[in-house]
Design a protein around this motif. Structure first.
Motif, PDB file in Angstrom:
ATOM      1  N   GLY A  15     -55.055 -86.490 -16.704  1.00 46.91           N
ATOM      2  CA  GLY A  15     -53.921 -85.606 -16.931  1.00 46.91           C
ATOM      3  C   GLY A  15     -52.887 -85.714 -15.882  1.00 46.91           C
ATOM      4  N   CYS A  16     -53.411 -85.985 -14.607  1.00 47.48           N
ATOM      5  CA  CYS A  16     -52.658 -85.945 -13.452  1.00 47.48           C
ATOM      6  C   CYS A  16     -52.007 -87.444 -13.570  1.00 47.48           C
ATOM      7  CB  CYS A  16     -53.226 -86.279 -12.125  1.00 47.48           C
ATOM      8  SG  CYS A  16     -53.904 -84.597 -11.850  1.00 47.48           S
ATOM      9  N   VAL A  17     -52.240 -88.464 -14.105  1.00 47.58           N
ATOM     10  CA  VAL A  17     -51.763 -89.805 -14.345  1.00 47.58           C
ATOM     11  C   VAL A  17     -50.665 -89.918 -15.509  1.00 47.58           C
ATOM     12  CG1 VAL A  17     -52.241 -92.365 -15.175  1.00 47.58           C
ATOM     13  CG2 VAL A  17     -53.867 -91.129 -13.592  1.00 47.58           C
ATOM     14  N   ALA A  18     -51.120 -88.892 -16.468  1.00 45.53           N
ATOM     15  CA  ALA A  18     -49.941 -88.788 -17.313  1.00 45.53           C
ATOM     16  C   ALA A  18     -48.723 -88.023 -16.979  1.00 45.53           C
ATOM     17  CB  ALA A  18     -50.580 -88.036 -18.709  1.00 45.53           C
ATOM     18  N   LYS A  19     -48.985 -87.141 -16.129  1.00 40.85           N
ATOM     19  CA  LYS A  19     -47.964 -86.671 -15.454  1.00 40.85           C
ATOM     20  C   LYS A  19     -46.943 -87.176 -14.571  1.00 40.85           C
ATOM     21  CE  LYS A  19     -46.538 -82.235 -12.788  1.00 40.85           C
ATOM     22  NZ  LYS A  19     -47.203 -81.177 -12.179  1.00 40.85           N
ATOM     23  N   VAL A  20     -47.602 -88.102 -13.783  1.00 42.55           N
ATOM     24  CA  VAL A  20     -46.962 -88.853 -12.809  1.00 42.55           C
ATOM     25  C   VAL A  20     -46.319 -90.357 -13.615  1.00 42.55           C
ATOM     26  CG1 VAL A  20     -48.616 -90.548 -11.792  1.00 42.55           C
ATOM     27  CG2 VAL A  20     -46.937 -89.615 -10.451  1.00 42.55           C
ATOM     28  N   THR A  21     -46.731 -90.715 -14.790  1.00 43.08           N
ATOM     29  CA  THR A  21     -46.484 -91.639 -15.269  1.00 43.08           C
ATOM     30  C   THR A  21     -44.852 -91.879 -15.476  1.00 43.08           C
ATOM     31  OG1 THR A  21     -48.491 -92.178 -16.462  1.00 43.08           O
ATOM     32  CG2 THR A  21     -46.486 -93.277 -17.443  1.00 43.08           C
ATOM     33  N   PRO A  22     -44.111 -90.942 -16.108  1.00 38.10           N
ATOM     34  CA  PRO A  22     -42.775 -90.995 -16.337  1.00 38.10           C
ATOM     35  C   PRO A  22     -41.960 -91.145 -14.881  1.00 38.10           C
ATOM     36  CG  PRO A  22     -43.501 -88.893 -17.116  1.00 38.10           C
ATOM     37  CD  PRO A  22     -44.530 -89.838 -16.687  1.00 38.10           C
ATOM     38  N   TYR A  23     -42.418 -90.674 -14.004  1.00 43.38           N
ATOM     39  CA  TYR A  23     -41.863 -90.549 -12.694  1.00 43.38           C
ATOM     40  C   TYR A  23     -41.856 -92.127 -12.144  1.00 43.38           C
ATOM     41  CZ  TYR A  23     -41.718 -85.698 -12.510  1.00 43.38           C
ATOM     42  OH  TYR A  23     -41.183 -84.230 -12.604  1.00 43.38           O
ATOM     43  N   HIS A  32     -45.726-103.128 -11.810  1.00 43.34           N
ATOM     44  CA  HIS A  32     -47.093-102.621 -12.348  1.00 43.34           C
ATOM     45  C   HIS A  32     -47.624-101.487 -11.147  1.00 43.34           C
ATOM     46  CE1 HIS A  32     -51.174-102.834 -13.757  1.00 43.34           C
ATOM     47  NE2 HIS A  32     -51.527-102.858 -12.468  1.00 43.34           N
ATOM     48  N   TRP A  33     -48.345-100.503 -11.767  1.00 47.30           N
ATOM     49  CA  TRP A  33     -48.975 -99.666 -10.941  1.00 47.30           C
ATOM     50  C   TRP A  33     -50.371 -99.117 -11.701  1.00 47.30           C
ATOM     51  CZ3 TRP A  33     -49.943 -94.509 -12.477  1.00 47.30           C
ATOM     52  CH2 TRP A  33     -49.035 -94.098 -13.810  1.00 47.30           C
ATOM     53  N   LYS A  34     -51.284 -98.577 -10.866  1.00 47.49           N
ATOM     54  CA  LYS A  34     -52.760 -97.808 -11.356  1.00 47.49           C
ATOM     55  C   LYS A  34     -52.987 -97.009 -10.179  1.00 47.49           C
ATOM     56  CE  LYS A  34     -55.613-101.372  -9.419  1.00 47.49           C
ATOM     57  NZ  LYS A  34     -56.483-102.388  -9.971  1.00 47.49           N
ATOM     58  N   VAL A  35     -53.939 -96.017 -10.841  1.00 48.62           N
ATOM     59  CA  VAL A  35     -54.197 -94.982  -9.966  1.00 48.62           C
ATOM     60  C   VAL A  35     -55.903 -95.261 -10.025  1.00 48.62           C
ATOM     61  CG1 VAL A  35     -54.775 -92.648  -9.092  1.00 48.62           C
ATOM     62  CG2 VAL A  35     -52.461 -93.497 -10.054  1.00 48.62           C
ATOM     63  N   ASP A  36     -56.483 -95.350  -9.083  1.00 45.11           N
ATOM     64  CA  ASP A  36     -57.935 -95.377  -9.116  1.00 45.11           C
ATOM     65  C   ASP A  36     -58.593 -94.055  -8.824  1.00 45.11           C
ATOM     66  OD1 ASP A  36     -60.742 -95.805  -8.832  1.00 45.11           O
ATOM     67  OD2 ASP A  36     -60.794 -97.180  -7.198  1.00 45.11           O
ATOM     68  N   THR A  37     -58.680 -93.124 -10.031  1.00 40.52           N
ATOM     69  CA  THR A  37     -59.081 -91.788  -9.877  1.00 40.52           C
ATOM     70  C   THR A  37     -60.699 -91.612  -9.669  1.00 40.52           C
ATOM     71  OG1 THR A  37     -59.223 -91.897 -12.339  1.00 40.52           O
ATOM     72  CG2 THR A  37     -57.330 -90.896 -11.382  1.00 40.52           C
ATOM     73  N   ALA A  38     -61.306 -92.779  -9.558  1.00 42.70           N
ATOM     74  CA  ALA A  38     -62.686 -92.736  -9.195  1.00 42.70           C
ATOM     75  C   ALA A  38     -62.996 -92.862  -7.853  1.00 42.70           C
ATOM     76  CB  ALA A  38     -63.490 -93.877  -9.891  1.00 42.70           C
ATOM     77  N   LYS A  58     -41.120 -90.775  -2.226  1.00 44.93           N
ATOM     78  CA  LYS A  58     -40.396 -89.495  -2.847  1.00 44.93           C
ATOM     79  C   LYS A  58     -40.629 -89.086  -4.208  1.00 44.93           C
ATOM     80  CE  LYS A  58     -36.385 -89.639   0.252  1.00 44.93           C
ATOM     81  NZ  LYS A  58     -34.849 -90.192   0.410  1.00 44.93           N
ATOM     82  N   THR A  59     -40.754 -90.142  -5.036  1.00 47.84           N
ATOM     83  CA  THR A  59     -40.937 -90.125  -6.605  1.00 47.84           C
ATOM     84  C   THR A  59     -42.329 -89.517  -6.781  1.00 47.84           C
ATOM     85  OG1 THR A  59     -39.666 -92.024  -6.863  1.00 47.84           O
ATOM     86  CG2 THR A  59     -41.272 -91.467  -8.619  1.00 47.84           C
ATOM     87  N   VAL A  60     -43.434 -89.962  -6.015  1.00 42.31           N
ATOM     88  CA  VAL A  60     -44.698 -89.156  -6.317  1.00 42.31           C
ATOM     89  C   VAL A  60     -44.613 -87.700  -6.014  1.00 42.31           C
ATOM     90  CG1 VAL A  60     -47.201 -88.976  -5.613  1.00 42.31           C
ATOM     91  CG2 VAL A  60     -45.831 -91.317  -6.299  1.00 42.31           C
ATOM     92  N   GLN A  61     -44.166 -87.343  -4.765  1.00 39.83           N
ATOM     93  CA  GLN A  61     -43.708 -86.262  -4.342  1.00 39.83           C
ATOM     94  C   GLN A  61     -42.942 -85.202  -5.292  1.00 39.83           C
ATOM     95  OE1 GLN A  61     -42.234 -86.694  -0.361  1.00 39.83           O
ATOM     96  NE2 GLN A  61     -44.280 -86.877   0.630  1.00 39.83           N
ATOM     97  N   ALA A  62     -41.932 -85.926  -5.865  1.00 37.62           N
ATOM     98  CA  ALA A  62     -40.961 -85.186  -6.891  1.00 37.62           C
ATOM     99  C   ALA A  62     -42.218 -84.761  -8.233  1.00 37.62           C
ATOM    100  CB  ALA A  62     -39.949 -85.991  -7.231  1.00 37.62           C
ATOM    101  N   ALA A  63     -43.045 -85.537  -8.387  1.00 43.41           N
ATOM    102  CA  ALA A  63     -43.964 -85.392  -9.481  1.00 43.41           C
ATOM    103  C   ALA A  63     -44.959 -84.023  -9.301  1.00 43.41           C
ATOM    104  CB  ALA A  63     -44.634 -86.449  -9.906  1.00 43.41           C
ATOM    105  N   GLY A  64     -44.895 -83.765  -7.745  1.00 43.31           N
ATOM    106  CA  GLY A  64     -45.676 -82.508  -7.408  1.00 43.31           C
ATOM    107  C   GLY A  64     -47.033 -83.146  -6.999  1.00 43.31           C
ATOM    108  N   TYR A  65     -47.335 -84.509  -6.484  1.00 39.89           N
ATOM    109  CA  TYR A  65     -48.480 -84.774  -5.763  1.00 39.89           C
ATOM    110  C   TYR A  65     -48.326 -85.152  -4.401  1.00 39.89           C
ATOM    111  CZ  TYR A  65     -49.998 -84.655 -10.466  1.00 39.89           C
ATOM    112  OH  TYR A  65     -50.354 -84.370 -11.824  1.00 39.89           O
ATOM    113  N   GLN A  66     -49.296 -85.193  -3.763  1.00 36.87           N
ATOM    114  CA  GLN A  66     -49.167 -85.534  -2.034  1.00 36.87           C
ATOM    115  C   GLN A  66     -49.560 -87.254  -2.133  1.00 36.87           C
ATOM    116  OE1 GLN A  66     -52.605 -83.295  -0.396  1.00 36.87           O
ATOM    117  NE2 GLN A  66     -51.668 -81.347  -0.788  1.00 36.87           N
TER     118      GLN A  66
END
Length: 73
Positions: A15-23, A32-38, A58-66
């Motif tokens: 869900g977090c990945v989906a939220k940050v994807t458009p940003y 290319h990008w990916k998040v290793d949530t594991a 700045k983009t990740v912070q704008a999406a609401g993440y550290q």
């Protein structure tokens, strides 16, 4: 020249990945990008043009993440 960036984040689930994807997809210079949530550090790995680190942060912070840089390997 393409550069690989890695950051520690608090992007924890699909869900977090989906939220940050458009940003992240809005950064045209990223290839290319990916998040290793594991992983404990929730590592965000990106490939793109040189000099994008401040834009990515700045983009990740704008999406609401550290986000913080990881030392280069």
């Amino acid at each position: 020249m393409m550069t690989t960036y890695q950051f520690k984040t608090n992007i924890q689930c699909d869900g977090c990945v989906a939220k940050v994807t458009p940003y992240l997809n809005s950064i045209a210079e990223l290839d290319h990008w990916k998040v290793d949530t594991a992983s404990a550090q929730k590592v965000l790995t990106l490939e793109g043009n040189e000099g994008l680190e401040p834009v990515i942060v700045k983009t990740v912070q704008a999406a609401g993440y550290q986000i913080e840089g990881l030392p280069a390997h």
